[in-house]
Design a protein around this motif. Sequence first.
Motif, PDB file in Angstrom:
ATOM      1  N   LEU A   1       0.826  -1.212   0.000  1.00 24.48           N
ATOM      2  CA  LEU A   1       0.000   0.000   0.000  1.00 24.48           C
ATOM      3  C   LEU A   1       0.859   1.262   0.000  1.00 24.48           C
ATOM      4  CD1 LEU A   1      -2.919  -0.793   2.469  1.00 24.48           C
ATOM      5  CD2 LEU A   1      -3.087  -0.301   0.036  1.00 24.48           C
ATOM      6  N   ARG A   2       1.922   1.260   0.796  1.00 16.76           N
ATOM      7  CA  ARG A   2       2.813   2.426   0.850  1.00 16.76           C
ATOM      8  C   ARG A   2       3.461   2.657  -0.511  1.00 16.76           C
ATOM      9  NH1 ARG A   2       5.371   1.707   5.528  1.00 16.76           N
ATOM     10  NH2 ARG A   2       6.878   0.267   4.645  1.00 16.76           N
ATOM     11  N   SER A   3       3.868   1.596  -1.178  1.00 20.78           N
ATOM     12  CA  SER A   3       4.446   1.712  -2.524  1.00 20.78           C
ATOM     13  C   SER A   3       3.421   2.241  -3.516  1.00 20.78           C
ATOM     14  CB  SER A   3       4.973   0.357  -3.001  1.00 20.78           C
ATOM     15  OG  SER A   3       6.055  -0.046  -2.216  1.00 20.78           O
ATOM     16  N   TYR A   4       2.177   1.758  -3.401  1.00 24.67           N
ATOM     17  CA  TYR A   4       1.114   2.240  -4.284  1.00 24.67           C
ATOM     18  C   TYR A   4       0.893   3.740  -4.096  1.00 24.67           C
ATOM     19  CZ  TYR A   4      -3.377   2.671  -6.621  1.00 24.67           C
ATOM     20  OH  TYR A   4      -4.382   3.070  -7.456  1.00 24.67           O
ATOM     21  N   LEU A   5       0.814   4.178  -2.841  1.00 22.22           N
ATOM     22  CA  LEU A   5       0.634   5.609  -2.570  1.00 22.22           C
ATOM     23  C   LEU A   5       1.757   6.419  -3.200  1.00 22.22           C
ATOM     24  CD1 LEU A   5      -0.511   5.741   1.172  1.00 22.22           C
ATOM     25  CD2 LEU A   5      -1.861   6.307  -0.844  1.00 22.22           C
ATOM     26  N   ASP A   6       2.960   5.918  -3.085  1.00 27.29           N
ATOM     27  CA  ASP A   6       4.123   6.631  -3.619  1.00 27.29           C
ATOM     28  C   ASP A   6       4.097   6.668  -5.148  1.00 27.29           C
ATOM     29  OD1 ASP A   6       6.584   7.889  -3.912  1.00 27.29           O
ATOM     30  OD2 ASP A   6       7.737   6.099  -3.416  1.00 27.29           O
ATOM     31  N   GLU A   7       3.940   5.507  -5.771  1.00 26.78           N
ATOM     32  CA  GLU A   7       4.046   5.406  -7.224  1.00 26.78           C
ATOM     33  C   GLU A   7       2.834   5.960  -7.974  1.00 26.78           C
ATOM     34  OE1 GLU A   7       4.719   1.250  -7.820  1.00 26.78           O
ATOM     35  OE2 GLU A   7       6.609   1.300  -6.679  1.00 26.78           O
ATOM     36  N   ARG A   8       1.639   5.691  -7.475  1.00 28.59           N
ATOM     37  CA  ARG A   8       0.428   6.061  -8.204  1.00 28.59           C
ATOM     38  C   ARG A   8      -0.179   7.388  -7.775  1.00 28.59           C
ATOM     39  NH1 ARG A   8      -1.941   1.629 -11.053  1.00 28.59           N
ATOM     40  NH2 ARG A   8      -0.193   0.300 -11.577  1.00 28.59           N
ATOM     41  N   LEU A   9      -0.094   7.705  -6.478  1.00 30.03           N
ATOM     42  CA  LEU A   9      -0.763   8.897  -5.971  1.00 30.03           C
ATOM     43  C   LEU A   9       0.210   9.983  -5.525  1.00 30.03           C
ATOM     44  CD1 LEU A   9      -3.592   7.160  -3.905  1.00 30.03           C
ATOM     45  CD2 LEU A   9      -3.675   8.011  -6.255  1.00 30.03           C
ATOM     46  N   GLN A  10       1.494   9.732  -5.692  1.00 32.20           N
ATOM     47  CA  GLN A  10       2.543  10.680  -5.320  1.00 32.20           C
ATOM     48  C   GLN A  10       2.434  11.128  -3.860  1.00 32.20           C
ATOM     49  OE1 GLN A  10       2.259  13.778  -8.299  1.00 32.20           O
ATOM     50  NE2 GLN A  10       4.012  12.865  -9.364  1.00 32.20           N
ATOM     51  N   VAL A  11       2.308  10.150  -2.971  1.00 34.59           N
ATOM     52  CA  VAL A  11       2.271  10.436  -1.532  1.00 34.59           C
ATOM     53  C   VAL A  11       3.501   9.795  -0.913  1.00 34.59           C
ATOM     54  CG1 VAL A  11       1.030  10.103   0.643  1.00 34.59           C
ATOM     55  CG2 VAL A  11      -0.245  10.485  -1.470  1.00 34.59           C
TER      56      VAL A  11
ATOM     57  N   ALA B   1      -5.965   7.553   0.649  1.00 30.61           N
ATOM     58  CA  ALA B   1      -6.332   7.263  -0.744  1.00 30.61           C
ATOM     59  C   ALA B   1      -7.778   7.679  -1.012  1.00 30.61           C
ATOM     60  CB  ALA B   1      -6.133   5.779  -1.043  1.00 30.61           C
ATOM     61  N   ALA B   2      -8.672   7.470  -0.044  1.00 30.66           N
ATOM     62  CA  ALA B   2     -10.062   7.882  -0.203  1.00 30.66           C
ATOM     63  C   ALA B   2     -10.176   9.407  -0.277  1.00 30.66           C
ATOM     64  CB  ALA B   2     -10.907   7.341   0.947  1.00 30.66           C
ATOM     65  N   HIS B   3      -9.436  10.121   0.580  1.00 32.95           N
ATOM     66  CA  HIS B   3      -9.447  11.588   0.517  1.00 32.95           C
ATOM     67  C   HIS B   3      -9.000  12.071  -0.863  1.00 32.95           C
ATOM     68  CE1 HIS B   3     -10.498  13.290   4.408  1.00 32.95           C
ATOM     69  NE2 HIS B   3      -9.813  12.338   5.009  1.00 32.95           N
ATOM     70  N   ILE B   4      -7.948  11.459  -1.387  1.00 31.19           N
ATOM     71  CA  ILE B   4      -7.434  11.862  -2.705  1.00 31.19           C
ATOM     72  C   ILE B   4      -8.446  11.540  -3.794  1.00 31.19           C
ATOM     73  CG2 ILE B   4      -5.634  11.387  -4.410  1.00 31.19           C
ATOM     74  CD1 ILE B   4      -3.702  11.071  -1.986  1.00 31.19           C
ATOM     75  N   ALA B   5      -9.073  10.358  -3.717  1.00 37.62           N
ATOM     76  CA  ALA B   5     -10.078   9.978  -4.714  1.00 37.62           C
ATOM     77  C   ALA B   5     -11.260  10.948  -4.722  1.00 37.62           C
ATOM     78  CB  ALA B   5     -10.562   8.550  -4.445  1.00 37.62           C
ATOM     79  N   LEU B   6     -11.584  11.496  -3.557  1.00 34.43           N
ATOM     80  CA  LEU B   6     -12.691  12.449  -3.452  1.00 34.43           C
ATOM     81  C   LEU B   6     -12.274  13.887  -3.742  1.00 34.43           C
ATOM     82  CD1 LEU B   6     -14.388  11.000  -0.257  1.00 34.43           C
ATOM     83  CD2 LEU B   6     -15.264  10.898  -2.599  1.00 34.43           C
ATOM     84  N   GLY B   7     -10.980  14.089  -4.004  1.00 31.35           N
ATOM     85  CA  GLY B   7     -10.493  15.429  -4.305  1.00 31.35           C
ATOM     86  C   GLY B   7     -10.283  16.294  -3.076  1.00 31.35           C
ATOM     87  N   HIS B   8     -10.166  15.665  -1.915  1.00 32.82           N
ATOM     88  CA  HIS B   8      -9.975  16.409  -0.663  1.00 32.82           C
ATOM     89  C   HIS B   8      -8.499  16.639  -0.359  1.00 32.82           C
ATOM     90  CE1 HIS B   8     -14.067  14.715   0.845  1.00 32.82           C
ATOM     91  NE2 HIS B   8     -14.205  15.559  -0.145  1.00 32.82           N
ATOM     92  N   ASN B   9      -7.712  16.823  -1.374  1.00 29.52           N
ATOM     93  CA  ASN B   9      -6.283  17.039  -1.175  1.00 29.52           C
ATOM     94  C   ASN B   9      -5.801  18.241  -1.971  1.00 29.52           C
ATOM     95  OD1 ASN B   9      -6.697  15.549  -3.631  1.00 29.52           O
ATOM     96  ND2 ASN B   9      -4.505  15.297  -3.733  1.00 29.52           N
ATOM     97  N   ILE B  10      -6.682  19.235  -2.118  1.00 31.22           N
ATOM     98  CA  ILE B  10      -6.294  20.414  -2.885  1.00 31.22           C
ATOM     99  C   ILE B  10      -5.074  21.058  -2.234  1.00 31.22           C
ATOM    100  CG2 ILE B  10      -8.585  20.841  -3.835  1.00 31.22           C
ATOM    101  CD1 ILE B  10      -9.021  22.922  -1.684  1.00 31.22           C
ATOM    102  N   PRO B  11      -4.278  21.774  -3.008  1.00 37.87           N
ATOM    103  CA  PRO B  11      -3.038  22.337  -2.465  1.00 37.87           C
ATOM    104  C   PRO B  11      -3.242  23.149  -1.193  1.00 37.87           C
ATOM    105  CG  PRO B  11      -3.102  22.591  -4.821  1.00 37.87           C
ATOM    106  CD  PRO B  11      -4.456  22.064  -4.404  1.00 37.87           C
ATOM    107  N   LEU B  12      -2.292  22.994  -0.312  1.00 40.05           N
ATOM    108  CA  LEU B  12      -2.204  23.716   0.951  1.00 40.05           C
ATOM    109  C   LEU B  12      -3.264  23.331   1.977  1.00 40.05           C
ATOM    110  CD1 LEU B  12      -1.236  27.243  -0.349  1.00 40.05           C
ATOM    111  CD2 LEU B  12       0.274  25.393   0.391  1.00 40.05           C
ATOM    112  N   VAL B  13      -3.987  22.253   1.725  1.00 38.82           N
ATOM    113  CA  VAL B  13      -4.925  21.757   2.724  1.00 38.82           C
ATOM    114  C   VAL B  13      -4.222  20.671   3.528  1.00 38.82           C
ATOM    115  CG1 VAL B  13      -7.048  20.444   3.072  1.00 38.82           C
ATOM    116  CG2 VAL B  13      -6.982  22.268   1.384  1.00 38.82           C
ATOM    117  N   THR B  14      -4.319  20.757   4.818  1.00 44.73           N
ATOM    118  CA  THR B  14      -3.745  19.733   5.685  1.00 44.73           C
ATOM    119  C   THR B  14      -4.884  18.999   6.365  1.00 44.73           C
ATOM    120  OG1 THR B  14      -1.798  21.087   6.079  1.00 44.73           O
ATOM    121  CG2 THR B  14      -2.209  19.305   7.632  1.00 44.73           C
TER     122      THR B  14
END
Length: 105
Positions: free
Chosen positions: A25-35, A80-93
């Motif tokens: 999962l950690r590798s997936y976040l890194d490679e696919r979602l840039q986390v 991953a769910a937050h990112i899929a829903l678009g809840h990761n806009i820039p500068l949001v923590t």
Amino acid sequence: MAAEMTRPLPVRAESNTLLSFEERLRSYLDERLQVRTRSARLGGIRALLVSPADRDRPKGLVIDERATAAERVYLYLHVAAHIALGHNIPLVTIVEAEDVAPADE
């Protein structure tokens, strides 16, 4: 009479299957979602997700170092769910606090 020595409790072993799944999962976040993930002592906070202003730069996920493998898996899926829903806009923590029982009044 000699003083009795108390042995420290053993560290709870975690399943190799769970640890392997966590790594995937950690590798997936890194490679696919840039986390990019790392751990640190966060006090009363379970995890932080920070998105940079530049969408081409990777996001940072900091997880409390005391989290178990199962908790880390939950947090990876939660992010991953937050990112899929678009809840990761820039500068949001996004801060996930530990569950705390309400104080008696």
